[in-house]
Design a protein around this motif. Structure first.
Motif, PDB file in Angstrom:
ATOM      1  N   ILE A 119      61.224   1.541  -8.602  1.00  0.00           N
ATOM      2  CA  ILE A 119      60.634   1.182  -7.140  1.00  0.00           C
ATOM      3  C   ILE A 119      60.430  -0.148  -7.253  1.00  0.00           C
ATOM      4  O   ILE A 119      59.590  -0.937  -8.102  1.00  0.00           O
ATOM      5  CB  ILE A 119      59.300   1.915  -6.906  1.00  0.00           C
ATOM      6  CG1 ILE A 119      59.486   3.249  -7.099  1.00  0.00           C
ATOM      7  CG2 ILE A 119      58.790   1.661  -5.459  1.00  0.00           C
ATOM      8  CD1 ILE A 119      60.385   4.031  -6.218  1.00  0.00           C
ATOM      9  N   GLN A 120      61.131  -0.994  -6.416  1.00  0.00           N
ATOM     10  CA  GLN A 120      61.042  -2.321  -6.283  1.00  0.00           C
ATOM     11  C   GLN A 120      59.865  -2.526  -4.902  1.00  0.00           C
ATOM     12  O   GLN A 120      60.353  -2.183  -3.753  1.00  0.00           O
ATOM     13  CB  GLN A 120      62.272  -3.140  -6.269  1.00  0.00           C
ATOM     14  CG  GLN A 120      62.846  -2.902  -7.353  1.00  0.00           C
ATOM     15  CD  GLN A 120      64.202  -3.772  -7.285  1.00  0.00           C
ATOM     16  OE1 GLN A 120      65.024  -3.655  -6.553  1.00  0.00           O
ATOM     17  NE2 GLN A 120      64.428  -4.771  -8.070  1.00  0.00           N
ATOM     18  N   GLY A 121      58.952  -3.071  -5.081  1.00  0.00           N
ATOM     19  CA  GLY A 121      58.184  -3.563  -4.040  1.00  0.00           C
ATOM     20  C   GLY A 121      57.896  -5.145  -3.712  1.00  0.00           C
ATOM     21  O   GLY A 121      58.056  -5.863  -4.503  1.00  0.00           O
ATOM     22  N   GLY A 122      57.647  -5.320  -2.192  1.00  0.00           N
ATOM     23  CA  GLY A 122      57.486  -6.687  -2.019  1.00  0.00           C
ATOM     24  C   GLY A 122      57.958  -6.888  -0.683  1.00  0.00           C
ATOM     25  O   GLY A 122      58.702  -6.035  -0.048  1.00  0.00           O
ATOM     26  N   PRO A 123      57.786  -8.223  -0.062  1.00  0.00           N
ATOM     27  CA  PRO A 123      58.483  -8.561   1.269  1.00  0.00           C
ATOM     28  C   PRO A 123      59.772  -8.764   1.470  1.00  0.00           C
ATOM     29  O   PRO A 123      60.451  -8.991   2.423  1.00  0.00           O
ATOM     30  CB  PRO A 123      57.459 -10.003   1.519  1.00  0.00           C
ATOM     31  CG  PRO A 123      56.397  -9.904   0.539  1.00  0.00           C
ATOM     32  CD  PRO A 123      56.782  -9.165  -0.595  1.00  0.00           C
ATOM     33  N   THR A 124      60.632  -8.694   0.182  1.00  0.00           N
ATOM     34  CA  THR A 124      61.855  -8.948   0.142  1.00  0.00           C
ATOM     35  C   THR A 124      62.428  -9.934   1.065  1.00  0.00           C
ATOM     36  O   THR A 124      63.335  -9.520   1.998  1.00  0.00           O
ATOM     37  CB  THR A 124      62.551  -7.453   0.374  1.00  0.00           C
ATOM     38  OG1 THR A 124      61.790  -6.449  -0.381  1.00  0.00           O
ATOM     39  CG2 THR A 124      63.940  -7.416  -0.058  1.00  0.00           C
ATOM     40  N   GLY A 125      62.239 -11.165   0.743  1.00  0.00           N
ATOM     41  CA  GLY A 125      62.824 -12.225   1.619  1.00  0.00           C
ATOM     42  C   GLY A 125      62.103 -12.530   2.823  1.00  0.00           C
ATOM     43  O   GLY A 125      62.697 -13.547   3.424  1.00  0.00           O
ATOM     44  N   ALA A 126      61.245 -11.682   3.273  1.00  0.00           N
ATOM     45  CA  ALA A 126      60.348 -12.300   4.757  1.00  0.00           C
ATOM     46  C   ALA A 126      59.710 -13.313   4.495  1.00  0.00           C
ATOM     47  O   ALA A 126      58.942 -13.537   3.309  1.00  0.00           O
ATOM     48  CB  ALA A 126      59.641 -10.692   5.018  1.00  0.00           C
TER      49      ALA A 126
END
Length: 202
Positions: free
Chosen positions: A127-134
């Motif tokens: 599971i990868q979490g985070g804003p992902t480039g936002a």
């Protein structure tokens, strides 16, 4: 028949300079959708919207064949040069065979192994979490990333980007862009430390 070698980043860089020139709008609105539509019919691809991951072996095989054919036929578009990077089927297969079967993200007690999985695999996915480039504000960047890192379910962080750095726009190819990227890495590591997840993959 010659054996295809695994492509390097240098090979791809050269192809991005010499490939066929195509306007981005033609690529986005004509070439890709028309090719996808034709291959969908050719391989009789019908998606069940109630099932996110297909489990029918015939459909899985047809999706792969269509994807391979689309990659070889269309190539990959390079926005910077407006050129298409082309690959042969042999080169694609050589790259697939040379690709690593597993990698490790993070270190110590936060190390997580990413490995190939099938739809039948009982091992849960990473599971990868985070804003992902936002874009994230400077004010909230640290807290946003800490909120992801402190979730036990999250294995690795895919970070956001700073909207500003010391109030300045991190314009591409400027010193502010470099400062922003360095700050992002430092802040995400600090967020992981605060969450007690030092060594977590980023």
């Amino acid at each position: 028949m010659t054996i295809a070698k695994t492509l390097t980043v240098f090979d791809i860089y050269e192809r991005a300079k010499v490939g066929p020139k195509i306007e981005e709008k033609e690529w986005d609105f004509k070439i890709i959708p028309q090719t996808a539509s034709r291959l969908k019919q050719k391989y009789n691809i019908k998606m069940d919207k109630k099932q996110i991951i297909p489990t029918d072996p015939v459909l899985i095989n047809n999706l792969f064949k269509a994807g391979l054919e689309m990659l070889v036929e269309c190539g990959v578009y390079c926005i910077d040069t407006n050129k298409v990077i082309k690959y042969t089927e042999e080169e694609v297969w050589a790259s697939i065979k040379a690709a690593p079967k597993r990698v490790t993200y993070g270190e110590g007690k936060e190390a997580r192994e990413l490995a190939c999985r099938s739809y039948k695999d009982k091992k849960p996915p990473l599971i990868q979490g985070g804003p992902t480039g936002a874009p994230c504000s400077e004010e909230h960047f640290l807290a946003i990333h800490q909120s992801y890192a402190q979730e036990p379910l999250v294995d690795t962080i895919v970070d956001g980007v700073l909207q500003t750095i010391k109030g300045h726009d991190p314009v591409p190819q400027s010193p502010w862009e470099i400062a922003a990227v360095k700050s992002e890495a430092i802040l995400v590591r600090a967020a992981q430390d605060r969450a007690g997840r030092t060594g977590m993959g980023l």
